[in-house]
Design a protein around this motif. Sequence first.
Motif, PDB file in Angstrom:
ATOM      1  N   ASN A 221       7.286  -0.070  -5.489  1.00 15.29           N
ATOM      2  CA  ASN A 221       6.647   0.171  -6.782  1.00 15.29           C
ATOM      3  C   ASN A 221       7.655   0.183  -7.929  1.00 15.29           C
ATOM      4  O   ASN A 221       7.342  -0.271  -9.035  1.00 15.29           O
ATOM      5  CB  ASN A 221       5.828   1.459  -6.740  1.00 15.29           C
ATOM      6  CG  ASN A 221       4.511   1.245  -6.042  1.00 15.29           C
ATOM      7  OD1 ASN A 221       3.574   0.733  -6.632  1.00 15.29           O
ATOM      8  ND2 ASN A 221       4.451   1.578  -4.765  1.00 15.29           N
TER       9      ASN A 221
ATOM     10  N   ASN B 129       2.615  12.277   6.231  1.00 14.14           N
ATOM     11  CA  ASN B 129       1.769  11.138   5.858  1.00 14.14           C
ATOM     12  C   ASN B 129       0.651  11.568   4.913  1.00 14.14           C
ATOM     13  O   ASN B 129       0.310  10.848   3.974  1.00 14.14           O
ATOM     14  CB  ASN B 129       1.199  10.454   7.104  1.00 14.14           C
ATOM     15  CG  ASN B 129       2.279   9.767   7.919  1.00 14.14           C
ATOM     16  OD1 ASN B 129       3.324   9.387   7.404  1.00 14.14           O
ATOM     17  ND2 ASN B 129       2.037   9.624   9.207  1.00 14.14           N
TER      18      ASN B 129
ATOM     19  N   VAL C  17       2.166  11.956   1.484  1.00 17.81           N
ATOM     20  CA  VAL C  17       2.390  10.645   0.865  1.00 17.81           C
ATOM     21  C   VAL C  17       1.074  10.095   0.320  1.00 17.81           C
ATOM     22  O   VAL C  17       1.020   9.617  -0.816  1.00 17.81           O
ATOM     23  CB  VAL C  17       3.053   9.669   1.866  1.00 17.81           C
ATOM     24  CG1 VAL C  17       3.038   8.240   1.343  1.00 17.81           C
ATOM     25  CG2 VAL C  17       4.486  10.117   2.172  1.00 17.81           C
ATOM     26  N   GLU C  18       0.015  10.197   1.104  1.00 22.33           N
ATOM     27  CA  GLU C  18      -1.295   9.671   0.670  1.00 22.33           C
ATOM     28  C   GLU C  18      -1.910  10.490  -0.453  1.00 22.33           C
ATOM     29  O   GLU C  18      -2.424   9.937  -1.420  1.00 22.33           O
ATOM     30  CB  GLU C  18      -2.268   9.651   1.857  1.00 22.33           C
ATOM     31  CG  GLU C  18      -1.934   8.642   2.916  1.00 22.33           C
ATOM     32  CD  GLU C  18      -2.759   8.836   4.178  1.00 22.33           C
ATOM     33  OE1 GLU C  18      -3.745   9.621   4.160  1.00 22.33           O
ATOM     34  OE2 GLU C  18      -2.415   8.211   5.197  1.00 22.33           O
TER      35      GLU C  18
ATOM     36  N   LYS D 276       7.802   2.662  -0.002  1.00 23.44           N
ATOM     37  CA  LYS D 276       6.679   2.593  -0.956  1.00 23.44           C
ATOM     38  C   LYS D 276       7.171   2.804  -2.379  1.00 23.44           C
ATOM     39  O   LYS D 276       6.770   2.094  -3.298  1.00 23.44           O
ATOM     40  CB  LYS D 276       5.611   3.641  -0.627  1.00 23.44           C
ATOM     41  CG  LYS D 276       4.752   3.278   0.527  1.00 23.44           C
ATOM     42  CD  LYS D 276       3.696   4.326   0.786  1.00 23.44           C
ATOM     43  CE  LYS D 276       3.047   3.966   2.106  1.00 23.44           C
ATOM     44  NZ  LYS D 276       1.825   4.611   2.374  1.00 23.44           N
TER      45      LYS D 276
ATOM     46  N   ALA E  74       7.973   6.189   3.291  1.00 24.76           N
ATOM     47  CA  ALA E  74       7.688   6.751   1.966  1.00 24.76           C
ATOM     48  C   ALA E  74       8.681   6.208   0.946  1.00 24.76           C
ATOM     49  O   ALA E  74       8.297   5.819  -0.166  1.00 24.76           O
ATOM     50  CB  ALA E  74       7.737   8.280   2.016  1.00 24.76           C
TER      51      ALA E  74
ATOM     52  N   GLU F 240       1.211   8.822  -3.380  1.00 27.43           N
ATOM     53  CA  GLU F 240       0.500   7.583  -3.722  1.00 27.43           C
ATOM     54  C   GLU F 240      -0.388   7.762  -4.951  1.00 27.43           C
ATOM     55  O   GLU F 240      -0.497   6.846  -5.769  1.00 27.43           O
ATOM     56  CB  GLU F 240      -0.311   7.074  -2.540  1.00 27.43           C
ATOM     57  CG  GLU F 240       0.572   6.467  -1.461  1.00 27.43           C
ATOM     58  CD  GLU F 240      -0.205   5.942  -0.266  1.00 27.43           C
ATOM     59  OE1 GLU F 240      -1.459   5.965  -0.262  1.00 27.43           O
ATOM     60  OE2 GLU F 240       0.466   5.499   0.687  1.00 27.43           O
ATOM     61  N   LYS F 241      -0.981   8.921  -5.115  1.00 27.82           N
ATOM     62  CA  LYS F 241      -1.801   9.176  -6.308  1.00 27.82           C
ATOM     63  C   LYS F 241      -0.921   9.218  -7.554  1.00 27.82           C
ATOM     64  O   LYS F 241      -1.305   8.718  -8.609  1.00 27.82           O
ATOM     65  CB  LYS F 241      -2.602  10.466  -6.152  1.00 27.82           C
ATOM     66  CG  LYS F 241      -3.752  10.309  -5.171  1.00 27.82           C
ATOM     67  CD  LYS F 241      -4.554  11.566  -5.020  1.00 27.82           C
ATOM     68  CE  LYS F 241      -5.683  11.314  -4.028  1.00 27.82           C
ATOM     69  NZ  LYS F 241      -6.497  12.503  -3.812  1.00 27.82           N
TER      70      LYS F 241
ATOM     71  N   ILE G  64       1.949   7.631  -7.849  1.00 26.96           N
ATOM     72  CA  ILE G  64       2.342   6.230  -8.053  1.00 26.96           C
ATOM     73  C   ILE G  64       1.242   5.486  -8.796  1.00 26.96           C
ATOM     74  O   ILE G  64       1.499   4.798  -9.783  1.00 26.96           O
ATOM     75  CB  ILE G  64       2.660   5.547  -6.695  1.00 26.96           C
ATOM     76  CG1 ILE G  64       3.985   6.067  -6.132  1.00 26.96           C
ATOM     77  CG2 ILE G  64       2.682   4.025  -6.840  1.00 26.96           C
ATOM     78  CD1 ILE G  64       4.249   5.665  -4.681  1.00 26.96           C
ATOM     79  N   GLU G  65       0.028   5.616  -8.315  1.00 32.18           N
ATOM     80  CA  GLU G  65      -1.110   4.924  -8.936  1.00 32.18           C
ATOM     81  C   GLU G  65      -1.299   5.370 -10.385  1.00 32.18           C
ATOM     82  O   GLU G  65      -1.517   4.540 -11.266  1.00 32.18           O
ATOM     83  CB  GLU G  65      -2.384   5.187  -8.131  1.00 32.18           C
ATOM     84  CG  GLU G  65      -3.597   4.443  -8.629  1.00 32.18           C
ATOM     85  CD  GLU G  65      -3.494   2.933  -8.513  1.00 32.18           C
ATOM     86  OE1 GLU G  65      -4.008   2.244  -9.414  1.00 32.18           O
ATOM     87  OE2 GLU G  65      -2.891   2.445  -7.540  1.00 32.18           O
TER      88      GLU G  65
END
Length: 186
Positions: free
Chosen positions: A123, A49, A52-53, A119, A116, A57-58, A60-61
């Motif tokens: 996206n 987790n 992923v965070e 997500k 994950a 996720e970074k 992805i952003e």
Amino acid sequence: VLNKAMEVFWHQGYRATGIKDLELATGLSRSSLYNSFGNKECFFIEVLNFYVEQILEKRIEKHLHQGDPIEAIEQFFIAFFMHLPSDKKGMACLVTNSTTEMAIHNSAIHMSLKEAEDKLRKNFIVNIKKAKLAGKVTKTEDNRVISNQLLIVLNGLLVLSKITQDHKEMILACKQTLSSFWQRFS
């Protein structure tokens, strides 16, 4: 602690990582690890987790929420292979590595990996919809099908990178594969 444990699991995998490895990496004693996280499985899920965070996720952003949707997906793929330090080559992605190692063997880990993947799929679908609106992708193809195919391509490239540790070669492979991929849908 999670970052140090992440490096160990990412490099060695779940099964090859022992509590002693985690003690050495984190500086925590066995009892502190068990008191804080319960057991190796729970600790690994926390680490997953965290990955992923902090990583996924970074990424992805940074890439999937920007500009041209087709270019965004390409840059997202390429980001997995850019600027890897020599000691990180061949490590691919913790999610991909864990999927190939543990997804069918452990239901709790499977659920974290599925989250994950979901997500990423979500996206990808956002970018596919944008590409359709811009006329870059045919509107007849199902968004989820295209997204699933992108996940297959990404995971295939990440697994290949464990053998082909040349980041320039992997970046070229990303560009060529995605170019062919998008031609199918234009």
